[in-house]
Design a protein around this motif. Structure first.
Motif, PDB file in Angstrom:
ATOM      1  N   ASP A 153     -19.125  28.528   4.439  1.00  0.00           N
ATOM      2  CA  ASP A 153     -18.894  27.206   3.815  1.00  0.00           C
ATOM      3  C   ASP A 153     -18.259  27.293   2.873  1.00  0.00           C
ATOM      4  O   ASP A 153     -17.214  26.714   2.157  1.00  0.00           O
ATOM      5  CB  ASP A 153     -20.038  26.111   3.911  1.00  0.00           C
ATOM      6  N   ASP A 186     -24.290  31.005   7.103  1.00  0.00           N
ATOM      7  CA  ASP A 186     -23.758  29.776   7.353  1.00  0.00           C
ATOM      8  C   ASP A 186     -23.153  29.173   5.814  1.00  0.00           C
ATOM      9  O   ASP A 186     -22.029  28.559   5.572  1.00  0.00           O
ATOM     10  CB  ASP A 186     -24.477  28.759   8.093  1.00  0.00           C
ATOM     11  N   GLU A 187     -23.962  29.432   4.955  1.00  0.00           N
ATOM     12  CA  GLU A 187     -23.929  28.621   3.493  1.00  0.00           C
ATOM     13  C   GLU A 187     -22.858  29.629   2.980  1.00  0.00           C
ATOM     14  O   GLU A 187     -21.810  28.820   2.293  1.00  0.00           O
ATOM     15  CB  GLU A 187     -25.152  28.756   2.508  1.00  0.00           C
TER      16      GLU A 187
END
Length: 273
Positions: A230, A226-227
């Motif tokens: 992003d 997820d990081e």
């Protein structure tokens, strides 16, 4: 042999838009001493604005044999001397890792000690086929420095990195290539030519996007998916808005080769204005 103290340890030359930095202490295997650390740091910070790639090479039979053990032995306070040298060298490693343009290295002969961390901080390493890569710290009773433990652990994994360092082992060029520590293998007498050709090819590309790509790759191992997603979204948006990205899209639609150097000139003009 430590060489003449007043002779430059590092040579620099602007070759088109490639900033060529050459370790030039061949009589000592380009061994690291305080002067070399200072000169290499100055060469990196002194990169001309028009240089779009850094090319790191070594003169002589060996690329870099690590620290100058003769100097360690001659110093009255080796702990203080080596500690300060390590701190100075680590600033050089940080300059390489954070370099605003891609860094290509051409290595040959021997890469040992802090030289291993040095190539680990470069973006693309071209390696001669008979090169030997050896941490070598155990042979003199030292633990690693210069990012060597980081580079070897990331390339080999912890078990293999420990086995290599704890047994004072060495990697062949083929093993280093298979592990990903070096990117390309060439014949020994082709290292400088091949590395220079690669550096010029990289300089013709979208170097700002390449530096963003480098940031993503280096952080991928310590981020969650997820990081990373992003961050990919943030950086691709910056790339799309950048003159490089706009030029790349226009060239694709117009069915022509992109002019990323011209896009860089536009960025420089915008900053000057």
């Amino acid at each position: 042999m430590t060489g003449a103290p007043d002779r430059p340890r590092v040579l620099t030359e602007l070759d088109g838009d490639v900033w060529r930095i050459t370790l030039d202490r061949p009589e000592a295997g380009n061994a690291l001493d305080p002067a070399m650390a200072a000169e290499l740091g100055a060469a990196l910070t002194g990169r001309p604005a028009q240089a779009r790639t850094v090319l790191l090479l070594g003169n002589g039979a060996r690329f870099c044999v690590g620290g100058d053990v003769q100097a360690f032995a001659a110093n009255a306070d080796p702990g203080a001397f080596v500690g300060q040298l390590a701190r100075d060298w680590h600033e050089v490693i940080r300059l390489l890792v954070g370099c605003p343009v891609p860094v290509v290295a051409g290595v040959h002969g021997a890469v040992a000690g802090a030289g291993v961390g040095l190539i680990g901080a470069c973006d693309v390493v071209v390696c001669g086929s008979s090169t030997k890569i050896r941490p070598a710290y155990g042979a003199i009773g030292f633990s690693p420095d210069g990012g060597t433990s980081w580079a070897l652990t990331h390339a080999l994994g912890a078990p293999r990195a420990l086995a290599l360092m704890l047994t004072d082992g060495a990697l062949t060029a083929a093993e280093a290539h298979q592990a990903g520590l070096v990117a390309r293998l060439v014949e020994d007498d082709e290292v400088h030519t091949a590395a220079a050709a690669l550096a010029h090819a990289v300089a013709a590309g979208p170097v700002r996007a390449m530096v963003r790509t480098r940031e993503l790759v280096r952080q991928a191992a310590v981020r969650t998916l997820d990081e990373q997603l992003d961050e990919e979204a943030r950086l691709i948006a910056r790339s799309a808005a950048d003159p490089e990205g706009r030029e790349g899209v226009r060239a694709f639609v117009g069915k022509r080769a992109p002019d990323f150097r011209g896009a860089a000139d536009q960025v420089a003009g915008e900053r000057a204005g």
